[in-house]
Scaffold this motif. Structure first.
Motif, PDB file in Angstrom:
ATOM      1  N   GLU A  28       0.832  -1.205   0.000  1.00 33.91           N
ATOM      2  CA  GLU A  28       0.000   0.000   0.000  1.00 33.91           C
ATOM      3  C   GLU A  28       0.866   1.253   0.000  1.00 33.91           C
ATOM      4  O   GLU A  28       0.536   2.241  -0.657  1.00 33.91           O
ATOM      5  CB  GLU A  28      -0.921  -0.012   1.202  1.00 33.91           C
ATOM      6  N   MET A  29       1.947   1.234   0.733  1.00 34.03           N
ATOM      7  CA  MET A  29       2.847   2.385   0.766  1.00 34.03           C
ATOM      8  C   MET A  29       3.509   2.589  -0.593  1.00 34.03           C
ATOM      9  O   MET A  29       3.647   3.716  -1.055  1.00 34.03           O
ATOM     10  CB  MET A  29       3.916   2.204   1.847  1.00 34.03           C
ATOM     11  N   ALA A  30       3.917   1.510  -1.242  1.00 34.88           N
ATOM     12  CA  ALA A  30       4.547   1.611  -2.555  1.00 34.88           C
ATOM     13  C   ALA A  30       3.579   2.164  -3.591  1.00 34.88           C
ATOM     14  O   ALA A  30       3.969   2.881  -4.501  1.00 34.88           O
ATOM     15  CB  ALA A  30       5.064   0.244  -2.995  1.00 34.88           C
ATOM     16  N   ALA A  31       2.309   1.872  -3.456  1.00 36.38           N
ATOM     17  CA  ALA A  31       1.313   2.373  -4.402  1.00 36.38           C
ATOM     18  C   ALA A  31       0.897   3.807  -4.067  1.00 36.38           C
ATOM     19  O   ALA A  31       0.634   4.609  -4.959  1.00 36.38           O
ATOM     20  CB  ALA A  31       0.092   1.466  -4.396  1.00 36.38           C
ATOM     21  N   GLY A  32       0.837   4.151  -2.807  1.00 29.98           N
ATOM     22  CA  GLY A  32       0.338   5.461  -2.399  1.00 29.98           C
ATOM     23  C   GLY A  32       1.378   6.555  -2.312  1.00 29.98           C
ATOM     24  O   GLY A  32       1.044   7.738  -2.412  1.00 29.98           O
ATOM     25  N   LEU A  33       2.629   6.223  -2.117  1.00 27.38           N
ATOM     26  CA  LEU A  33       3.661   7.234  -1.947  1.00 27.38           C
ATOM     27  C   LEU A  33       3.860   8.104  -3.185  1.00 27.38           C
ATOM     28  O   LEU A  33       3.960   9.330  -3.040  1.00 27.38           O
ATOM     29  CB  LEU A  33       4.986   6.568  -1.529  1.00 27.38           C
ATOM     30  N   PRO A  34       3.908   7.567  -4.398  1.00 30.10           N
ATOM     31  CA  PRO A  34       4.028   8.457  -5.561  1.00 30.10           C
ATOM     32  C   PRO A  34       2.848   9.426  -5.691  1.00 30.10           C
ATOM     33  O   PRO A  34       3.034  10.593  -6.041  1.00 30.10           O
ATOM     34  CB  PRO A  34       4.076   7.494  -6.748  1.00 30.10           C
ATOM     35  N   ALA A  35       1.655   8.977  -5.387  1.00 31.11           N
ATOM     36  CA  ALA A  35       0.490   9.866  -5.441  1.00 31.11           C
ATOM     37  C   ALA A  35       0.597  10.964  -4.384  1.00 31.11           C
ATOM     38  O   ALA A  35       0.267  12.126  -4.653  1.00 31.11           O
ATOM     39  CB  ALA A  35      -0.791   9.062  -5.251  1.00 31.11           C
ATOM     40  N   LEU A  36       1.075  10.617  -3.223  1.00 28.29           N
ATOM     41  CA  LEU A  36       1.256  11.602  -2.168  1.00 28.29           C
ATOM     42  C   LEU A  36       2.320  12.630  -2.548  1.00 28.29           C
ATOM     43  O   LEU A  36       2.139  13.837  -2.328  1.00 28.29           O
ATOM     44  CB  LEU A  36       1.633  10.901  -0.861  1.00 28.29           C
ATOM     45  N   LEU A  37       3.416  12.186  -3.125  1.00 31.90           N
ATOM     46  CA  LEU A  37       4.467  13.116  -3.563  1.00 31.90           C
ATOM     47  C   LEU A  37       3.973  14.030  -4.686  1.00 31.90           C
ATOM     48  O   LEU A  37       4.291  15.226  -4.697  1.00 31.90           O
ATOM     49  CB  LEU A  37       5.705  12.343  -4.012  1.00 31.90           C
ATOM     50  N   LEU A  38       3.193  13.493  -5.612  1.00 31.64           N
ATOM     51  CA  LEU A  38       2.640  14.305  -6.690  1.00 31.64           C
ATOM     52  C   LEU A  38       1.704  15.368  -6.134  1.00 31.64           C
ATOM     53  O   LEU A  38       1.736  16.529  -6.558  1.00 31.64           O
ATOM     54  CB  LEU A  38       1.909  13.427  -7.700  1.00 31.64           C
TER      55      LEU A  38
END
Length: 133
Positions: A28-38
């Motif tokens: 979940e972190m690997a999938a959500g972290l790029p969206a959070l950074l964007l």
């Protein structure tokens, strides 16, 4: 009432469910972290754009007022403009229009630059020698 206790053992069926969920936080972190950074980069770019536009508006107002009083408007606008801004002043009859455009660098090396602008209008003040762009 009798209470069942499972002393030192895992309840039946519980072990299978724990094995299936192992590593789910990492996925979940690997999938959500790029969206959070964007989302973070977009927010910071928006704040920078609003701040730059406020500086452009201040510079355009100063340039229009200076030109309406007979002073050099572009020089007055350039003093108050954000870094890298272009100041233009035009006179049409009794009306002075000042426009300031400034680039905003999006947070990210490969993203294109944004350009924000602001315009201010002033009427030529009576008794002045004439507007000067």
């Amino acid at each position: 009432m009798t209470e069942r206790r499972w002393a030192g053992t895992v309840r039946p069926g519980r072990q299978a469910r724990c094995d299936a969920e192992r590593g789910s936080f990492t996925a979940e972190m690997a999938a959500g972290l790029p969206a959070l950074l964007l989302l973070l980069l977009t927010g910071l770019t928006a704040v920078d754009s609003v701040t730059t536009r406020a500086g452009c508006l201040d510079a355009a107002r100063e340039a229009a007022l200076a030109a309406s009083r007979g002073e050099p408007g572009e020089a007055a606008g350039a003093r108050h403009a954000p870094a890298g801004a272009e100041v233009s002043v035009s006179v049409a009859g009794e009306q002075v229009t000042a426009t300031v455009r400034a680039p905003v660098r999006a947070l990210g090396a490969r993203l294109p630059r944004l350009t924000v602008s602001a315009t201010a209008v002033a009427v030529v003040e009576p008794g002045t020698p004439g507007p000067r762009p």
